[in-house]
Design a protein around this motif. Sequence first.
Motif, PDB file in Angstrom:
ATOM      1  N   ASP A   1      52.469  65.227  25.206  1.00 24.04           N
ATOM      2  CA  ASP A   1      51.565  65.111  26.356  1.00 24.04           C
ATOM      3  C   ASP A   1      52.170  64.234  27.448  1.00 24.04           C
ATOM      4  OD1 ASP A   1      49.712  66.693  25.033  1.00 24.04           O
ATOM      5  OD2 ASP A   1      48.503  64.983  24.354  1.00 24.04           O
ATOM      6  N   ALA A   2      52.767  63.114  27.068  1.00 32.44           N
ATOM      7  CA  ALA A   2      53.360  62.210  28.043  1.00 32.44           C
ATOM      8  C   ALA A   2      54.541  62.868  28.752  1.00 32.44           C
ATOM      9  CB  ALA A   2      53.802  60.909  27.362  1.00 32.44           C
ATOM     10  N   GLU A   3      55.347  63.612  28.016  1.00 32.21           N
ATOM     11  CA  GLU A   3      56.491  64.286  28.648  1.00 32.21           C
ATOM     12  C   GLU A   3      56.040  65.368  29.611  1.00 32.21           C
ATOM     13  OE1 GLU A   3      60.789  66.282  27.686  1.00 32.21           O
ATOM     14  OE2 GLU A   3      59.695  65.308  26.073  1.00 32.21           O
ATOM     15  N   ILE A   4      55.059  66.147  29.218  1.00 33.10           N
ATOM     16  CA  ILE A   4      54.538  67.180  30.114  1.00 33.10           C
ATOM     17  C   ILE A   4      54.008  66.538  31.390  1.00 33.10           C
ATOM     18  CG2 ILE A   4      52.681  68.880  30.428  1.00 33.10           C
ATOM     19  CD1 ILE A   4      53.028  69.568  27.411  1.00 33.10           C
ATOM     20  N   GLU A   5      53.235  65.472  31.242  1.00 32.24           N
ATOM     21  CA  GLU A   5      52.650  64.791  32.398  1.00 32.24           C
ATOM     22  C   GLU A   5      53.722  64.220  33.321  1.00 32.24           C
ATOM     23  OE1 GLU A   5      49.681  61.049  33.332  1.00 32.24           O
ATOM     24  OE2 GLU A   5      49.436  62.130  31.454  1.00 32.24           O
ATOM     25  N   SER A   6      54.825  63.719  32.738  1.00 29.87           N
ATOM     26  CA  SER A   6      55.887  63.131  33.561  1.00 29.87           C
ATOM     27  C   SER A   6      56.699  64.178  34.321  1.00 29.87           C
ATOM     28  CB  SER A   6      56.824  62.284  32.694  1.00 29.87           C
ATOM     29  OG  SER A   6      57.661  63.112  31.895  1.00 29.87           O
ATOM     30  N   ARG A   7      56.690  65.414  33.853  1.00 30.51           N
ATOM     31  CA  ARG A   7      57.516  66.461  34.459  1.00 30.51           C
ATOM     32  C   ARG A   7      56.768  67.385  35.414  1.00 30.51           C
ATOM     33  NH1 ARG A   7      62.188  68.581  31.016  1.00 30.51           N
ATOM     34  NH2 ARG A   7      62.893  66.742  29.919  1.00 30.51           N
TER      35      ARG A   7
ATOM     36  N   LYS B   1      53.396  68.419  38.034  1.00 30.57           N
ATOM     37  CA  LYS B   1      52.397  67.876  38.958  1.00 30.57           C
ATOM     38  C   LYS B   1      50.993  68.373  38.651  1.00 30.57           C
ATOM     39  CE  LYS B   1      55.736  67.278  42.591  1.00 30.57           C
ATOM     40  NZ  LYS B   1      56.160  67.548  43.929  1.00 30.57           N
ATOM     41  N   SER B   2      50.895  69.483  37.950  1.00 33.29           N
ATOM     42  CA  SER B   2      49.575  70.012  37.607  1.00 33.29           C
ATOM     43  C   SER B   2      49.477  70.218  36.096  1.00 33.29           C
ATOM     44  CB  SER B   2      49.318  71.334  38.342  1.00 33.29           C
ATOM     45  OG  SER B   2      50.275  72.297  37.977  1.00 33.29           O
ATOM     46  N   GLU B   3      48.252  70.314  35.628  1.00 33.12           N
ATOM     47  CA  GLU B   3      47.996  70.456  34.197  1.00 33.12           C
ATOM     48  C   GLU B   3      48.318  71.871  33.733  1.00 33.12           C
ATOM     49  OE1 GLU B   3      44.314  69.777  31.056  1.00 33.12           O
ATOM     50  OE2 GLU B   3      43.980  69.518  33.188  1.00 33.12           O
TER      51      GLU B   3
ATOM     52  N   ASP C   1      49.788  71.783  25.268  1.00 32.26           N
ATOM     53  CA  ASP C   1      49.767  70.329  25.190  1.00 32.26           C
ATOM     54  C   ASP C   1      50.299  69.962  23.815  1.00 32.26           C
ATOM     55  OD1 ASP C   1      47.660  70.753  23.405  1.00 32.26           O
ATOM     56  OD2 ASP C   1      46.169  69.725  24.624  1.00 32.26           O
TER      57      ASP C   1
ATOM     58  N   SER D   1      51.027  62.950  21.274  1.00 33.92           N
ATOM     59  CA  SER D   1      50.966  62.031  22.421  1.00 33.92           C
ATOM     60  C   SER D   1      52.295  61.982  23.182  1.00 33.92           C
ATOM     61  CB  SER D   1      50.570  60.630  21.962  1.00 33.92           C
ATOM     62  OG  SER D   1      51.513  60.134  21.021  1.00 33.92           O
TER      63      SER D   1
END
Length: 123
Positions: free
Chosen positions: A74-80, A82-84, A89, A71
Amino acid sequence: GAGFNCTECFSVIHQTLRKSFDYVLPYTADIPSFGSTWAFNLAFNKDAAVAVRASEAGADPVAFLIDRPASEVDAEIESRLKSELTFLDGTSMKGIFGTPKTVRKKLAAETRVMTIANPIFMY
């Protein structure tokens, strides 16, 4: 190279990187176009951002990467981004750093170091 023949080249690269970097972390990923799982190395020094963050948390940098909860990743990837991401993950990161025991044993036993005078090739 492929995990099943890791002593042909991969283990030598790993050992060579260990002579030049503070931390070397092997990982594996399935490469469909090559028809097998391949092994790679993540190498970094004490001044790398991940090593500094681990030190601030009182953790070993390698353990910090391997043991991070999915988790958090996932949160760090999402914060950095703009796309998936297509592949990476938090769950897949746990998997790629789960290098098979047979490969880890071969890496630990490797003594060869690649140099200009002593190159290692994989055919």
